[in-house]
Enzyme design. Structure first.
Site, PDB file in Angstrom:
ATOM      1  N   HIS B  77       0.845  -1.199   0.000  1.00  0.00           N
ATOM      2  CA  HIS B  77       0.000   0.000   0.000  1.00  0.00           C
ATOM      3  C   HIS B  77       0.884   1.255   0.000  1.00  0.00           C
ATOM      4  CE1 HIS B  77      -3.044   2.946   1.184  1.00  0.00           C
ATOM      5  NE2 HIS B  77      -2.277   3.271   2.211  1.00  0.00           N
ATOM      6  N   ASP B 106       6.371  21.772 -26.418  1.00  0.00           N
ATOM      7  CA  ASP B 106       6.365  20.433 -25.814  1.00  0.00           C
ATOM      8  C   ASP B 106       7.433  20.411 -24.723  1.00  0.00           C
ATOM      9  OD1 ASP B 106       6.352  17.514 -25.400  1.00  0.00           O
ATOM     10  OD2 ASP B 106       5.245  17.456 -27.279  1.00  0.00           O
ATOM     11  N   TRP B 142       7.364  -0.153   3.714  1.00  0.00           N
ATOM     12  CA  TRP B 142       7.757   0.563   2.494  1.00  0.00           C
ATOM     13  C   TRP B 142       9.153   1.152   2.619  1.00  0.00           C
ATOM     14  CZ3 TRP B 142       8.847   5.700   1.020  1.00  0.00           C
ATOM     15  CH2 TRP B 142       8.781   6.642   2.046  1.00  0.00           C
ATOM     16  N   SER B 169      12.869   6.328 -13.907  1.00  0.00           N
ATOM     17  CA  SER B 169      11.786   7.075 -14.539  1.00  0.00           C
ATOM     18  C   SER B 169      11.677   8.481 -13.945  1.00  0.00           C
ATOM     19  CB  SER B 169      10.472   6.306 -14.362  1.00  0.00           C
ATOM     20  OG  SER B 169       9.381   7.139 -14.603  1.00  0.00           O
ATOM     21  N   SER B 170      11.745   8.547 -12.608  1.00  0.00           N
ATOM     22  CA  SER B 170      11.629   9.850 -11.934  1.00  0.00           C
ATOM     23  C   SER B 170      12.778  10.773 -12.307  1.00  0.00           C
ATOM     24  CB  SER B 170      11.644   9.678 -10.414  1.00  0.00           C
ATOM     25  OG  SER B 170      10.437   9.173  -9.996  1.00  0.00           O
ATOM     26  N   HIS B 253      13.048  11.986   3.507  1.00  0.00           N
ATOM     27  CA  HIS B 253      12.402  13.217   3.936  1.00  0.00           C
ATOM     28  C   HIS B 253      12.189  14.205   2.794  1.00  0.00           C
ATOM     29  CE1 HIS B 253      10.193  15.317   6.845  1.00  0.00           C
ATOM     30  NE2 HIS B 253      10.648  16.411   6.276  1.00  0.00           N
ATOM     31  N   GLU B 255      11.651  13.376  -0.061  1.00  0.00           N
ATOM     32  CA  GLU B 255      10.558  12.732  -0.803  1.00  0.00           C
ATOM     33  C   GLU B 255       9.193  13.256  -0.342  1.00  0.00           C
ATOM     34  OE1 GLU B 255      10.283  10.739  -3.316  1.00  0.00           O
ATOM     35  OE2 GLU B 255       8.219  10.040  -3.109  1.00  0.00           O
ATOM     36  N   TYR B 257       8.562  16.193   0.562  1.00  0.00           N
ATOM     37  CA  TYR B 257       8.357  17.494  -0.073  1.00  0.00           C
ATOM     38  C   TYR B 257       8.176  17.354  -1.574  1.00  0.00           C
ATOM     39  CZ  TYR B 257       9.105  19.007   4.526  1.00  0.00           C
ATOM     40  OH  TYR B 257       8.940  19.159   5.871  1.00  0.00           O
ATOM     41  N   SER B 268      -1.837  27.088  -5.239  1.00  0.00           N
ATOM     42  CA  SER B 268      -1.510  28.492  -5.502  1.00  0.00           C
ATOM     43  C   SER B 268      -2.034  28.958  -6.846  1.00  0.00           C
ATOM     44  CB  SER B 268       0.012  28.708  -5.440  1.00  0.00           C
ATOM     45  OG  SER B 268       0.498  28.311  -4.184  1.00  0.00           O
ATOM     46  N   HIS B 302      15.107  12.941  12.086  1.00  0.00           N
ATOM     47  CA  HIS B 302      13.949  12.977  12.992  1.00  0.00           C
ATOM     48  C   HIS B 302      13.082  11.728  12.828  1.00  0.00           C
ATOM     49  CE1 HIS B 302      11.593  15.476   9.771  1.00  0.00           C
ATOM     50  NE2 HIS B 302      11.309  14.210   9.636  1.00  0.00           N
ATOM     51  N   HIS B 303      13.339  10.950  11.764  1.00  0.00           N
ATOM     52  CA  HIS B 303      12.651   9.659  11.608  1.00  0.00           C
ATOM     53  C   HIS B 303      13.327   8.574  12.448  1.00  0.00           C
ATOM     54  CE1 HIS B 303      10.167  10.958   8.150  1.00  0.00           C
ATOM     55  NE2 HIS B 303      11.182  11.739   7.887  1.00  0.00           N
ATOM     56  N   THR B 328       6.580  27.119   5.837  1.00  0.00           N
ATOM     57  CA  THR B 328       5.255  26.533   5.604  1.00  0.00           C
ATOM     58  C   THR B 328       4.176  27.474   6.124  1.00  0.00           C
ATOM     59  OG1 THR B 328       6.308  24.397   5.959  1.00  0.00           O
ATOM     60  CG2 THR B 328       3.917  24.398   5.826  1.00  0.00           C
ATOM     61  N   LYS B 331       3.462  30.189   3.728  1.00  0.00           N
ATOM     62  CA  LYS B 331       2.588  29.756   2.631  1.00  0.00           C
ATOM     63  C   LYS B 331       1.122  29.748   3.066  1.00  0.00           C
ATOM     64  CE  LYS B 331       5.443  27.139  -0.400  1.00  0.00           C
ATOM     65  NZ  LYS B 331       4.817  27.782  -1.538  1.00  0.00           N
ATOM     66  N   ARG B 450       1.631   0.610  14.909  1.00  0.00           N
ATOM     67  CA  ARG B 450       1.274   0.470  13.499  1.00  0.00           C
ATOM     68  C   ARG B 450       1.764  -0.875  12.969  1.00  0.00           C
ATOM     69  NH1 ARG B 450       5.639   4.440  10.429  1.00  0.00           N
ATOM     70  NH2 ARG B 450       4.518   3.746   8.581  1.00  0.00           N
TER      71      ARG B 450
END
Lengths: 32, 525
Positions: B77, B106, B142, B169-170, B253, B255, B257, B268, B302-303, B328, B331, B450
């Protein structure tokens, strides 16, 4: 804009080199 | 801005039709459409897994899964939602919108664009088919932490290969997007005149180029540990499993963002349109986006507060994480200030955008709570964390994807979507989403871990509420599918501008946008 569009190869090569460099540096960091 | 739409643009110069059109296309609109459909299919696949997870958790004990299959579901998932649904959806938006917004004909590298997309179904198929391999799909989370990821069966190798392909790909996609933005802008469209969606994608592309190779390095080391006798992460051979966590989260991390900055860009674009006011604080939005991106590189540990870090390390990562709240906050303030005294109307894109501002802020605040090291040590790996990141990724990323699709669908299809169904989809989604994820804060604070298929009796009520919400939220997405299909098949004709308050080059084009656009570059004043 034509001038700018020929610059696309330079931009992409720099970015690709950065990506490959980071990949190799990560592996090198793991070896240390 | 000039009107660069030409009636003769709307043909495909004898290009292949049928399946060959989609396999060989180099057109940014075709490729954008394929990205978005792929993301939707993956959303429904990983969403079905989420519903199985929630069905199992409806009551304590084991009902419909065994523990190993449950872990496979949670792992897949996460992997599919992040790499298969959210990231490709935003890349789909970039493909459709970036050339239209900057007046380019293009993407910079159309053939590479085709390759970037077609790598995705290969990787997606590999991930999903791993359920049918001996031992089932990957079940180590994951995050792919060793030692679990070193010990699993053949599906672990397949997943590593799939992650490599997704990463490739990314990287190709983001090089293409960054190069397009930097080199293909219409004359007069300086950087500080670019729409904020283009800015956020430029910064996201840099984040991707800087972090996906790091993930590729990490999973390459996993692969060699598994198959070639190396011991990067194998403690028994002198390796360090915690090093994997450092490398993974150095990718992981930023990722987060990568998944939220394009969302900021979409919101926006939408809020000024429906508030009928220019975006408040454009320059500060650009600088805030860049600040968030830079800060995202110095907060990864922090993870890992529970891995046994020195106190100075904990303090550094705690305070650097809190620092992200500043840009943040800028924003969120600017979005609210844009709405302030605006002539607001509440069409579906605006409803999803306002829900985003409110609910993403809840996810941001719970992130600040988690940034406090002593609190994080208490709630690490509990449902509090699950609640936090789903508020960020569902009401943050996913809601803005919905908002963006409702917003640009008339430009893409030439038809207005069904507003009543759109609003029904919005209300069911926003109510369902809160019923699923809000009780998870309480479960986490009460100590429910979890990634566990069974739980103690005292957690039952909140889990039952969450499961009911999950089914409301999950099935309401079928309404979204119906709205999109209906708009593709027909409906009220969309005007060129579509929305009264819309500004930007894409709205100077006819609806639907012709197959070829801006072959003659518009001039931006």
């Amino acid at each position: 804009m034509t001038e700018k569009r020929t610059g696309k190869y330079r931009t992409s090569i720099i970015l690709a080199a950065l990506a490959i460099g980071l990949f190799l540096f990560t592996l090198y960091s793991g070896l240390k | 801005m000039s009107d660069a739409a030409h009636a003769h643009d709307d043909h495909s110069h004898g290009h292949p039709t049928g399946i060959m059109r989609w396999l060989t296309t180099t057109n940014h609109k075709d490729i954008g459409t394929m990205y978005l459909w792929f993301a939707l299919i993956m959303l429904f696949s990983a969403g079905a897994m989420a519903l199985l997870i929630r069905a199992e958790l409806f009551q304590p004990g084991l009902q419909i899964t065994n523990p190993d299959f449950f872990n496979q579901l949670t792992t897949m998932h996460g992997l599919i939602m992040v790499f298969g649904a959210l990231m490709p959806a935003f890349t789909g938006f970039a493909n459709w919108q970036v050339p239209l917004m900057i007046g380019a004909p293009d993407m910079a590298f159309p053939r590479m664009n085709n390759w970037s997309f077609w790598l995705l179904p290969v990787a997606g198929l590999m991930l999903i088919s791993s359920f049918f391999l001996p031992g089932g799909a990957v079940a180590g989370g994951w995050t792919m932490y060793p030692p679990l990821f070193i010990q699993g069966g053949i599906s672990y190798d397949l997943t590593i290969l799939a992650v490599h392909i997704l990463g490739l790909s990314s990287i190709m996609g983001s090089i293409n997007i960054a190069t397009t933005i930097l080199n293909m802008r219409a004359p007069g469209l300086t950087m500080m005149k670019m729409p904020l969606f283009v800015w956020t994608w430029l910064i996201t592309a840099y984040l991707l180029i800087a972090t996906m190779p790091v993930l590729a390095g990490a999973v390459t080391m996993l692969l060699t540990d598994r198959n070639f006798g190396t011991h990067f992460f194998n403690a028994a051979g002198g390796g360090d499993p915690v090093m994997f966590q450092h490398i993974f989260w150095f990718f992981g991390h930023p990722e987060v963002y990568i998944l939220i900055l394009p969302a900021f860009g979409i919101v926006s674009s939408i809020i000024p349109t429906f508030a009928r006011k220019p975006l408040f604080g454009y320059a500060s939005m650009v600088y805030a986006t860049a600040s968030i991106a830079i800060l995202s590189f110095i907060v990864w540990a922090h993870h890992m507060f529970t891995t046994g870090m020195p106190v100075t390390g904990q303090l550094f990562f705690m305070f650097s994480t809190m620092l992200i709240a500043v840009p943040t906050g800028v924003k969120v303030f600017n979005w609210v200030a844009t709405m302030w005294k605006g002539s607001m109307t509440f069409e579906t894109p605006m409803l999803f955008s306002i829900a985003f501002v409110c609910l993403f802020t809840i996810g941001g605040f719970s992130g600040l709570v988690l940034a406090v090291a002593p609190v994080d040590i208490q709630v690490h790996d509990t449902y509090y964390v699950v609640a936090h990141f789903h508020y960020v990724l569902v009401s943050g990323s996913l809601f803005t994807i919905f908002a963006g699709i409702y917003y640009w669908l008339p430009k893409w299809t030439g038809h207005m979507y069904d507003e009543k169904l759109g609003k029904l989809h919005f209300w069911l989604s926003v109510i369902g989403m809160n019923i699923v994820f809000f009780p998870m804060h309480f479960l986490g604070l009460a100590g429910m871990p979890r990634r566990i298929p069974d739980y103690a009796l005292q957690f039952t009520e909140f889990n039952q509420i969450a499961t009911v919400g999950a089914f409301i939220f999950g099935f309401s997405q079928l309404i979204f599918l119906a709205v999109v299909l209906k708009a593709i098949r027909g409906g009220a004709k969309a005007t060129d501008r579509v929305w009264e308050g819309a500004e930007g080059l894409e709205w100077t084009l006819p609806s639907p946008a012709p197959y070829h656009t801006f072959e003659t570059a518009p001039v931006v004043k």
